[in-house]
Design an enzyme around this catalytic site. Structure first.
Site, short mmCIF file in Angstrom:
data_model
loop_
_atom_site.label_atom_id
_atom_site.label_comp_id
_atom_site.label_asym_id
_atom_site.label_seq_id
_atom_site.Cartn_x
_atom_site.Cartn_y
_atom_site.Cartn_z
N GLY A 50 -54.17 -14.10 -21.44
CA GLY A 50 -54.00 -15.51 -22.39
C GLY A 50 -54.28 -16.64 -20.91
O GLY A 50 -54.21 -17.91 -21.14
N CYS A 51 -53.69 -16.32 -19.35
CA CYS A 51 -54.09 -17.56 -18.98
C CYS A 51 -55.18 -16.99 -17.89
O CYS A 51 -55.29 -16.68 -17.37
CB CYS A 51 -52.36 -16.94 -17.52
SG CYS A 51 -51.02 -17.76 -18.34
#
Length: 133
Positions: A50-51
Site C-alpha cells: 500500500g506504499c
C-alpha cells in the site's frame, strides 16, 4: 493522550520550524535516526503493501507495549516513518488502534505536505502495526 518524550521533542522541533523547507530538512535528519534493520528483516513478510516506496516494518512486543522498527528506500519516507515511530513507541495495542495519524502530522505542521499517496502509505503502515498488535 500523553506523548512520549521523543514525540514531545518532535512536536516542539517541528512546530518551531519556519516553513516547509526547514521542516523538509528536519524530516531528512529524523530519517537518519531510524534504527537500521538487519538484512534478514528486509524480507517480503515484513514489507508493508500500500506504499509506493518500499517500506519494511518489524514489531516487537515488550510486555503490554509495542516497539517498532521500520526502513524505507526513500529519504522523505524514512523521515515520516521516524515521526510515526516516535509517536507509537511504547503504546499498548488499544492506543495504537485509536491513534489519529492525520492529527499527529497536522500537529507537526506536515499535514498539508502529505500527498495522498504518502498519506495512504503511512496509513498502510499504521494499519499493519494494528494488525501486528
Amino acid at each position: 493522550m500523553t506523548l512520549s518524550p521523543q514525540a514531545q521533542e518532535a512536536l516542539e522541533v517541528f512546530t518551531q520550524a519556519a516553513g516547509w523547507e526547514q521542516r523538509a530538512r528536519l524530516l531528512m535528519q529524523w530519517g537518519e535516526r531510524l534504527e537500521p534493520l538487519a538484512d534478514e528483516q528486509k524480507v517480503e513478510a515484513n514489507r508493508v503493501h500500500g506504499c509506493e516506496s518500499v517500506v519494511w516494518l518489524v514489531a516487537e512486543r515488550q510486555g503490554e507495549r509495542w516497539h517498532f522498527k521500520a526502513a524505507s528506500d526513500a529519504r522523505m519516507i524514512r523521515g515520516l516513518l521516524a515521526l510515526l515511530l516516535v509517536r507509537v513507541e511504547g503504546l499498548e495495542s488499544q492506543a495504537l488502534r485509536e491513534l489519529d495519524l492525520n492529527a499527529w502530522f497536522e500537529q507537526l505542521g506536515l499535514g498539508r505536505q502529505l500527498s495522498p499517496s504518502r498519506s495512504n502509505g503511512l496509513n498502510a503502515v499504521l494499519k499493519r502495526m494494528g494488525e501486528l498488535a
